[in-house]
Every structure is written in C-alpha cells, then in structure tokens.
Design an enzyme around this catalytic site. Structure first.
Site, mmCIF file in Angstrom:
data_model
loop_
_atom_site.group_PDB
_atom_site.id
_atom_site.type_symbol
_atom_site.label_atom_id
_atom_site.label_comp_id
_atom_site.label_asym_id
_atom_site.label_seq_id
_atom_site.Cartn_x
_atom_site.Cartn_y
_atom_site.Cartn_z
ATOM 1 N N ASN A 16 0.840 -1.196 0.000
ATOM 2 C CA ASN A 16 0.000 0.000 0.000
ATOM 3 C C ASN A 16 0.886 1.261 0.000
ATOM 4 O O ASN A 16 1.436 1.660 1.024
ATOM 5 C CB ASN A 16 -0.906 -0.058 1.238
ATOM 6 C CG ASN A 16 -1.888 1.081 1.286
ATOM 7 O OD1 ASN A 16 -1.614 2.176 0.814
ATOM 8 N ND2 ASN A 16 -3.044 0.809 1.870
ATOM 9 N N ASP A 67 -1.778 -4.634 10.791
ATOM 10 C CA ASP A 67 -3.078 -5.181 10.430
ATOM 11 C C ASP A 67 -4.122 -4.460 11.282
ATOM 12 O O ASP A 67 -3.887 -4.228 12.466
ATOM 13 C CB ASP A 67 -3.132 -6.694 10.672
ATOM 14 C CG ASP A 67 -4.218 -7.353 9.815
ATOM 15 O OD1 ASP A 67 -4.508 -6.839 8.721
ATOM 16 O OD2 ASP A 67 -4.780 -8.377 10.240
HETATM 17 P P1 IMP Z 1 -5.825 -2.924 6.949
HETATM 18 O O1 IMP Z 1 -5.236 -4.006 7.772
HETATM 19 O O2 IMP Z 1 -5.306 -1.558 7.309
HETATM 20 O O3 IMP Z 1 -5.743 -3.201 5.463
HETATM 21 O O4 IMP Z 1 -7.380 -2.883 7.303
HETATM 22 C C1 IMP Z 1 -8.222 -4.015 7.088
HETATM 23 C C2 IMP Z 1 -9.664 -3.580 6.925
HETATM 24 O O5 IMP Z 1 -10.165 -3.008 8.154
HETATM 25 C C3 IMP Z 1 -9.890 -2.476 5.881
HETATM 26 O O6 IMP Z 1 -10.048 -3.038 4.593
HETATM 27 C C4 IMP Z 1 -11.181 -1.823 6.379
HETATM 28 O O7 IMP Z 1 -12.315 -2.588 6.006
HETATM 29 C C5 IMP Z 1 -11.020 -1.900 7.891
HETATM 30 N N1 IMP Z 1 -10.348 -0.703 8.404
HETATM 31 C C6 IMP Z 1 -9.100 -0.628 8.935
HETATM 32 N N2 IMP Z 1 -8.787 0.629 9.286
HETATM 33 C C7 IMP Z 1 -9.872 1.382 8.968
HETATM 34 C C8 IMP Z 1 -10.141 2.769 9.091
HETATM 35 O O8 IMP Z 1 -9.317 3.587 9.543
HETATM 36 N N3 IMP Z 1 -11.351 3.168 8.665
HETATM 37 C C9 IMP Z 1 -12.278 2.325 8.156
HETATM 38 N N4 IMP Z 1 -12.071 1.024 7.991
HETATM 39 C C10 IMP Z 1 -10.864 0.545 8.409
#
Ligand code: IMP
Length: 193
Positions: free
Chosen positions: A9, A68
């Site tokens: 990302n 995560d």
């Molecule tokens: P990641 O691990 O940061 O990719 O987050 C995994 C999933 O959690 C994302 O695809 C969102 O669905 C949810 N998520 C994580 N952080 C946020 C946030 O700050 N706002 C809204 N959804 C979040």
C-alpha cells in the site's frame, strides 16, 4: 537504519515515510522486489501482522514491520475484527461490508465498537508489538465522503461526526493507526539516539 514496511500500500508507506526521522530509510515490499500478496492466514490482527513481518525477516533477513487493522463490534463478539476487509466476501466491497454490519446489528441497541491496529516489528533481532485503539459507536446511516472502509458509519467517542466527516487531519490525530504508529516511532526514536 533501514526498515521494510511489509505492505504494497503506497499510501501507507508514504504516510510513514513522512513521519519517520531522516536517518531511517523505509522500503515497501515492491521496493525490495516482492510483488505477491503475503497470505494473511492468522486468526488475530497480531497474528497477521506477525506473519507479514516474519515473512520479510526470514526470507530477506531484513529489519521490518507490518500492520493489520480491523473494526471490532462489542455485541458481535469482536466481529468483523480480523475479517474486516472481507466481511461480506472476497470482493472486499466497503458498501456490502457496511450493509452486513447493519444486518447483524439489527434489533441491537448497543452500538459500541472500536478500531484496532496491531504493528509487529523485527528490529535488531528483537520483536516488538504495538497496539493502537480508538473507541466509538456505529451509526445506522452513512455520513461523510472522506476516508475508506467503515469510516462513514463510525463515530469516535467525544465527537458527533463520523471518521468520514471529520476528515484526514483529525482522523490522523486520534485513529487506531495513528496511535500504533506513534508507539512504533517512539521506539525507533530511542534506537537512533
Ligand atoms: P488494513 O489491515 O489496514 O488493510 O485494514 C483491514 C480492513 O479493516 C480495511 O479493509 C477496512 O475494512 C477496515 N479498516 C481498517 N482501518 C480502517 C479505518 O481507519 N477506517 C475504516 N475502515 C478501516
């Protein structure tokens, strides 16, 4: 000091690069020539962050960290949690995920929830784990245009607007990710002094 952030990302990498002191060079998975997804097979946020950090540590022998995040809803026993991205299916559809949350919450009056971020790091042969958390409530309508994921339905405690309405600059001061990142940065600052 050189660190790999085990993610593809670019937005996350850029954000971190701006926060890190100049002595720390940050590389993404793409920068080190790894272009596939690391399978996130863990049952917890920490397990998934560790899987990604371990992968870089043991395949490349490099100092690294991984994150995560997820939304945990109290009356749903912490769901969607580690499954937040794919709650309504493999297509990672934010709209469908929100609809599923509402469906699961129907008839429930308790709307308490939190976002959590886990960062797992391997630095100088030591392992570290940092957690950031923001508490709030789920609302039953979408509000705001900003942000991503569950932002339009999450109102952080102490505010009367959703993360999507509050905008990036406020969210970046109070979010789960901001808090976990601040803990990582504070540990890194001590190491380079
Ligand atoms: P990641 O691990 O940061 O990719 O987050 C995994 C999933 O959690 C994302 O695809 C969102 O669905 C949810 N998520 C994580 N952080 C946020 C946030 O700050 N706002 C809204 N959804 C979040």
């Amino acid at each position: 000091m050189t660190l790999v952030f085990a993610t593809h990302n670019d937005h996350k990498v850029l954000e971190l690069r701006q926060l890190l002191p100049p002595q720390i060079k940050l590389y993404s998975l793409t920068d080190i020539g790894f272009h596939e997804e690391i399978p996130e097979t863990g049952n917890t946020l920490e397990a998934n962050a560790k899987i990604k950090a371990d992968f870089v540590k043991y395949k490349y022998g490099l100092d690294c960290f991984a994150d995560d995040s997820g939304l945990e809803i109290e009356v749903l026993g912490g769901a969607p949690g580690v499954h937040s991205a794919r709650y309504a299916g493999e297509q990672k559809d934010n709209e469908a995920n929100i609809n599923k949350v509402w469906q699961k919450l129907s008839g429930q009056s308790n709307s308490e929830a939190c976002f959590k971020t886990l960062i797992f790091a391997h630095i100088h042969n030591q392992s570290y784990s940092f957690e950031g958390r923001v508490d709030g409530n789920i609302i039953r309508e979408r509000k705001g245009e900003g942000g991503f994921g569950y932002d339009p339905i999450f109102v952080p405690k102490g505010y009367d607007k959703t993360f999507a309405e509050l905008g990036e600059s406020i969210k970046n001061q109070i979010s789960h990710r901001a808090k976990a990142t601040a803990s990582l940065l504070s540990t890194l600052q001590h190491m380079i002094q």
